[in-house]
Design a protein around this motif. Sequence first.
Motif, PDB file in Angstrom:
ATOM      1  N   ARG A  88     -25.416 -33.934 -38.191  1.00 54.15           N
ATOM      2  CA  ARG A  88     -24.780 -34.965 -39.001  1.00 54.15           C
ATOM      3  C   ARG A  88     -25.782 -35.499 -40.018  1.00 54.15           C
ATOM      4  O   ARG A  88     -26.982 -35.470 -39.795  1.00 54.15           O
ATOM      5  CB  ARG A  88     -24.277 -36.104 -38.116  1.00 54.15           C
ATOM      6  CG  ARG A  88     -23.148 -35.697 -37.179  1.00 54.15           C
ATOM      7  CD  ARG A  88     -22.628 -36.882 -36.412  1.00 54.15           C
ATOM      8  NE  ARG A  88     -21.596 -36.488 -35.458  1.00 54.15           N
ATOM      9  CZ  ARG A  88     -20.971 -37.329 -34.654  1.00 54.15           C
ATOM     10  NH1 ARG A  88     -21.255 -38.625 -34.702  1.00 54.15           N
ATOM     11  NH2 ARG A  88     -20.047 -36.890 -33.820  1.00 54.15           N
ATOM     12  N   HIS A 110     -20.301 -40.331 -39.187  1.00 52.30           N
ATOM     13  CA  HIS A 110     -19.451 -40.059 -38.029  1.00 52.30           C
ATOM     14  C   HIS A 110     -19.018 -38.597 -37.933  1.00 52.30           C
ATOM     15  O   HIS A 110     -18.730 -38.095 -36.840  1.00 52.30           O
ATOM     16  CB  HIS A 110     -18.211 -40.955 -38.069  1.00 52.30           C
ATOM     17  CG  HIS A 110     -18.522 -42.420 -37.943  1.00 52.30           C
ATOM     18  ND1 HIS A 110     -19.083 -42.974 -36.810  1.00 52.30           N
ATOM     19  CD2 HIS A 110     -18.364 -43.445 -38.817  1.00 52.30           C
ATOM     20  CE1 HIS A 110     -19.245 -44.272 -36.976  1.00 52.30           C
ATOM     21  NE2 HIS A 110     -18.816 -44.586 -38.196  1.00 52.30           N
ATOM     22  N   THR A 111     -18.938 -37.933 -39.077  1.00 52.47           N
ATOM     23  CA  THR A 111     -18.503 -36.544 -39.092  1.00 52.47           C
ATOM     24  C   THR A 111     -19.547 -35.674 -39.784  1.00 52.47           C
ATOM     25  O   THR A 111     -20.412 -36.180 -40.503  1.00 52.47           O
ATOM     26  CB  THR A 111     -17.154 -36.390 -39.823  1.00 52.47           C
ATOM     27  OG1 THR A 111     -17.297 -36.891 -41.162  1.00 52.47           O
ATOM     28  CG2 THR A 111     -16.069 -37.168 -39.112  1.00 52.47           C
TER      29      THR A 111
END
Length: 230
Positions: A88, A110-111
């Motif tokens: 990430r 978060h992604t």
Amino acid sequence: MFSHLDRYRRLVGRLIYLCFTRPELSYCVHMLSQFLQQPKQDHWSGFLRVVRYLKGNPSQGILLCKDKDLILFGWCDSDLATCPLTRRSLTGWIVFLGHSPVYWKTKKQHTISRSSAEAEYRSMATTTCEVKWLKRILHCVGISHSQPMQLLCDSQVALHIAKNPVFHEQTKHIEVDCHFVRNEILACIIQTSYVSTRVQLTDILIKALGRAQFHFFFDKLGIHDLQTPT
């Protein structure tokens, strides 16, 4: 077995509180705090380097200048998949009030981003939310901003996506962020600007820098030795 487990956790917790007044510690504390469950000797060695730095610079801090215009503007940046465990990207932002930094953060996205432009755009969208929040707080205390707030970014691709709706066809996986930032630009809430990577202040929050580059950004942040006679 690592022999300083409890000590490591306790001392890293203290470093987290220091980040409220020492933005240059944000990146190293972010990295060290990811290994509180199973720290290794390398992490302990990294922590000791931070302690030696603090011991050599005990009185540095942010000086809030009262004679400057209370204008909000922000810097945002992101790396690309540098975390070896999750791949990430890291997002970092710094918001200035006048010439003094008042809000900063280093945060893992978060992604997983599939390109540097995507990572940079997610960083831009997050920073836009933060400067809008700070603008509302200032409005509550009687300070209004009639002009768009400057948002500085070193990714020309991300800036083109923000200003050109044609690019949305190629970025459907971040379409919500695209429309959000573009709406704020059209509403004159923010105004995006390009800044060279060499002077991107947010690098100090998301990257391990060499001594010369670290001190260059350190000075630009407006951090002073508060015990130095004026």
